[in-house]
Scaffold this motif. Sequence first.
Motif, PDB file in Angstrom:
ATOM      1  N   ASN A   1       0.832  -1.217   0.000  1.00  0.00           N
ATOM      2  CA  ASN A   1       0.000   0.000   0.000  1.00  0.00           C
ATOM      3  C   ASN A   1       0.857   1.254   0.000  1.00  0.00           C
ATOM      4  O   ASN A   1       0.576   2.209  -0.720  1.00  0.00           O
ATOM      5  CB  ASN A   1      -0.918   0.033   1.229  1.00  0.00           C
ATOM      6  CG  ASN A   1      -2.066  -0.949   1.086  1.00  0.00           C
ATOM      7  OD1 ASN A   1      -2.324  -1.437  -0.014  1.00  0.00           O
ATOM      8  ND2 ASN A   1      -2.724  -1.254   2.181  1.00  0.00           N
ATOM      9  N   GLU A   2       1.898   1.245   0.816  1.00  0.00           N
ATOM     10  CA  GLU A   2       2.752   2.434   0.913  1.00  0.00           C
ATOM     11  C   GLU A   2       3.504   2.675  -0.401  1.00  0.00           C
ATOM     12  O   GLU A   2       3.591   3.807  -0.873  1.00  0.00           O
ATOM     13  CB  GLU A   2       3.757   2.280   2.066  1.00  0.00           C
ATOM     14  CG  GLU A   2       3.172   2.601   3.416  1.00  0.00           C
ATOM     15  CD  GLU A   2       2.629   4.027   3.484  1.00  0.00           C
ATOM     16  OE1 GLU A   2       3.431   4.974   3.570  1.00  0.00           O
ATOM     17  OE2 GLU A   2       1.400   4.183   3.451  1.00  0.00           O
TER      18      GLU A   2
ATOM     19  N   GLN B   1       2.585   1.788  -3.310  1.00  0.00           N
ATOM     20  CA  GLN B   1       1.619   2.245  -4.313  1.00  0.00           C
ATOM     21  C   GLN B   1       1.208   3.694  -4.055  1.00  0.00           C
ATOM     22  O   GLN B   1       1.112   4.498  -4.973  1.00  0.00           O
ATOM     23  CB  GLN B   1       0.384   1.333  -4.317  1.00  0.00           C
ATOM     24  CG  GLN B   1       0.697  -0.009  -4.973  1.00  0.00           C
ATOM     25  CD  GLN B   1      -0.409  -1.034  -4.829  1.00  0.00           C
ATOM     26  OE1 GLN B   1      -1.267  -0.922  -3.950  1.00  0.00           O
ATOM     27  NE2 GLN B   1      -0.376  -2.054  -5.672  1.00  0.00           N
ATOM     28  N   ARG B   2       1.000   4.027  -2.793  1.00  0.00           N
ATOM     29  CA  ARG B   2       0.606   5.402  -2.440  1.00  0.00           C
ATOM     30  C   ARG B   2       1.656   6.396  -2.918  1.00  0.00           C
ATOM     31  O   ARG B   2       1.334   7.482  -3.391  1.00  0.00           O
ATOM     32  CB  ARG B   2       0.437   5.497  -0.911  1.00  0.00           C
ATOM     33  CG  ARG B   2      -0.075   6.836  -0.412  1.00  0.00           C
ATOM     34  CD  ARG B   2      -0.260   6.825   1.108  1.00  0.00           C
ATOM     35  NE  ARG B   2       0.986   6.721   1.866  1.00  0.00           N
ATOM     36  CZ  ARG B   2       1.841   7.718   2.078  1.00  0.00           C
ATOM     37  NH1 ARG B   2       1.600   8.914   1.590  1.00  0.00           N
ATOM     38  NH2 ARG B   2       2.953   7.519   2.770  1.00  0.00           N
ATOM     39  N   LEU B   3       2.921   5.982  -2.833  1.00  0.00           N
ATOM     40  CA  LEU B   3       4.010   6.884  -3.230  1.00  0.00           C
ATOM     41  C   LEU B   3       4.368   6.733  -4.710  1.00  0.00           C
ATOM     42  O   LEU B   3       5.339   7.328  -5.180  1.00  0.00           O
ATOM     43  CB  LEU B   3       5.244   6.601  -2.366  1.00  0.00           C
ATOM     44  CG  LEU B   3       5.063   6.890  -0.874  1.00  0.00           C
ATOM     45  CD1 LEU B   3       6.214   6.301  -0.059  1.00  0.00           C
ATOM     46  CD2 LEU B   3       4.941   8.384  -0.613  1.00  0.00           C
TER      47      LEU B   3
END
Length: 394
Positions: free
Chosen positions: A281-282, A284-286
């Motif tokens: 998730n992290e 992808q978020r970045l």
Amino acid sequence: MRIPLLDLGEQYRALSEEIRAATDEVLSSQRFILGPKLTEFENAVAEYCGAPHAIGVSSGTDALLAVLMALEIGLGDAVITTEYSFFATGGCIARVGATPVFIDIEPDTYNISATALRRYIEKFCHRVDGKLENENQQTIVALVPVHLFGLCCDMNAMRAVAREHNLILIEDAAQAIGAQFPLENGSAKAGTIGDVGCFSFYPSKNLGAAGDAGLVVCRNEQFADRLRICRQHGMEARYQHQFIGGNFRLDELQAAILKVKLPHLNSWSAARREAARFYTNEFQRLGLEKKIKLPVEPYARSSLTNHHIYHQYVVRLPRRDELRQHLADREIETAIYYPLALHEQPCFEYLGYKPGDFPEAERAARESLALPIYPEISREAQQYVVNCIAEFFS
Ligand SMILES: Cc1ncc(COP(=O)(O)O)c(C=O)c1O
């Protein structure tokens, strides 16, 4: 902030009283070999995996070796396996005198490619007296897929190939105890989908002993009996050796410790999966998933809990070595599984493979990087890893 690749201290502290009580019991009994703790552990693993039979052995390597020896696989035989695994997978095939035949991997799962497997059989093999023979007149007797990093191979395809060509299907599930695979009618756990499955309890595995340990599961009762004999030098009645086996026994101390740990395995695997989700998730978020290739979860939609047990969280990128150094400079430990594909190992030079024969495995060996993951890893530690990777690309 120092982040180890793996930290088992917290796990031990949580269970230390129970583990000490279990080992004290063994020490008090002075029964160390083939005693009640081993039977209890074998029964518990058989039940956990849904396997009719479980046979404890001395390591994951010896699980593979004992299986190959008990099957009398040897000179003149060939065994197909993946090109990208821990050395033991290919090493054991060679140790019994058979020839390992390597097959390239899928680039996204790192597991043996069913397409490459079928291509090899079509191109290089033919039937002789109902048996599959390769271009070197060796009989192909078995197929050993490896469920790498805690994700099952495409076992539907492996089963179909094994059935079509009458191959024994031996799962190297050393890294995948508890991982589930979706079948047409339900699901099955790693090790129980083929004819026989091999596990490792090396201390860093999802279920780790306090030393070396391993186990075999199988369906066939006669083969289970043969394995029990094989792990005792092929000895059935005392000092009567039916065939050549080895000292492949799992000792009582290890069995007692593993029995304490087994009930926690599912929650540890769930915690690993949550940690993996956080990384993914992290990243992808970045927007980092365009710079580093993230692990895939091909069975995530199959409503299986343990569709991936994240023995390792492996990313890949062309600048792998630079990123590894960048993280090491920031006290983040990483690992490369594996820096050489199996055909690149000096000891397998005699097999005659050449550079470029397995492009996907060779590329994975240059690009893959395992990030810190273990059930107790904190989100703070993971965030630091993510931030340092983001910094590398900034
Ligand atoms: C895929 C695979 N096969 C076999 C083994 C051998 O297991 P052990 O180290 O318990 O001998 C391992 C362990 O590292 C492994 O990862």
